[in-house]
Design a protein around this motif. Structure first.
Motif, mmCIF file in Angstrom:
data_model
loop_
_atom_site.group_PDB
_atom_site.id
_atom_site.type_symbol
_atom_site.label_atom_id
_atom_site.label_comp_id
_atom_site.label_asym_id
_atom_site.label_seq_id
_atom_site.Cartn_x
_atom_site.Cartn_y
_atom_site.Cartn_z
ATOM 1 N N ASP A 90 2.554 1.518 -3.409
ATOM 2 C CA ASP A 90 1.574 2.071 -4.577
ATOM 3 C C ASP A 90 1.004 3.576 -4.271
ATOM 4 N N LYS A 91 1.169 3.849 -3.190
ATOM 5 C CA LYS A 91 0.554 5.304 -2.722
ATOM 6 C C LYS A 91 1.465 6.319 -3.275
ATOM 7 N N SER B 180 1.906 6.091 -7.305
ATOM 8 C CA SER B 180 0.576 6.634 -8.053
ATOM 9 C C SER B 180 0.805 8.358 -7.932
ATOM 10 N N ALA B 181 1.395 8.825 -6.773
ATOM 11 C CA ALA B 181 1.498 9.985 -6.646
ATOM 12 C C ALA B 181 2.787 10.624 -7.314
ATOM 13 N N ASN C 70 4.690 11.782 0.160
ATOM 14 C CA ASN C 70 3.697 10.713 0.392
ATOM 15 C C ASN C 70 4.375 9.415 1.247
ATOM 16 N N GLU D 90 0.892 -1.158 0.047
ATOM 17 C CA GLU D 90 0.187 0.128 0.097
ATOM 18 C C GLU D 90 0.788 1.152 -0.070
ATOM 19 N N GLN D 91 2.075 1.192 0.759
ATOM 20 C CA GLN D 91 2.909 2.340 0.942
ATOM 21 C C GLN D 91 3.557 2.564 -0.571
#
Length: 187
Positions: A36-37, A40-41, A164, A33-34
């Motif tokens: 991909d966050k 993505s950003a 992020n 999750e980290q």
């Protein structure tokens, strides 16, 4: 004070590599999750900056057409991200129950990323995306004739990554370019 440009470049390569390695030790334990966050950003920020980065690359290198470079930047950001965003890069990524085989993703470490003068910003964007997606740190070594635009693209990605949750130093770019400095980075 050191005035030898080669020595300054070598020292910069060493310093950035040490910082990247320290950041990698943290990032190598990031969750999916980290990862991909952050990715993505970065992809969205690079896509939004694609025209500005293209203009910088065209002005600095004199190569190509700014509009074409913009399209390449957009593809490097959104196209590459869309092709890898659903890939699992953390933990068990594949199981073959019949053969009792488990594939576990683990990052390699610090990546030395040489970039060309012909498509510098798009190359920086996609190399950073794929490195960080695989939980690696990356130090970009731009072609001397594309040093400023490459640094601008890498700095954008690094800032967004940190905002992020990525550790500082995970993404870096040489600014004092010389063949011995690039060689030091690769070794």
């Amino acid at each position: 004070m050191i005035v030898d440009k080669d020595l300054v470049s070598i020292q910069e390569a060493r310093d950035l590599t040490v910082q990247a390695y320290q950041a990698w030790k943290v990032w190598s334990h990031a969750s999916q999750e980290q990862v991909d966050k952050v990715c993505s950003a970065m992809a969205e920020a690079a896509f939004a900056a694609s025209e500005r980065l293209a203009r910088l690359a065209h002005e600095e290198t004199g190569y190509g057409v700014a509009l074409h470079k913009k399209l390449k930047n957009e593809f490097a950001a959104r196209g590459v991200w869309n092709s890898i965003k659903d890939l699992k890069t953390v933990g068990v990524v594949r199981v073959d129950a019949a053969r009792k085989l488990y594939e576990i993703a683990w990052p390699m470490g610090v990546i030395a990323a040489l970039t060309p003068s012909t498509n510098p910003t798009s190359t920086v964007i996609y190399k950073i995306l794929i490195a960080v997606k695989a939980r690696n740190a990356i130090v970009v070594a731009p072609h001397p004739s594309a040093a400023k635009c490459s640094y601008e693209a890498a700095a954008l990605m690094a800032n967004v990554a940190q905002e992020n949750g990525a550790p500082q130093g995970l993404i870096a770019c040489l600014q004092k370019i010389s063949p011995p400095g690039t060689q030091e980075l690769m070794s």
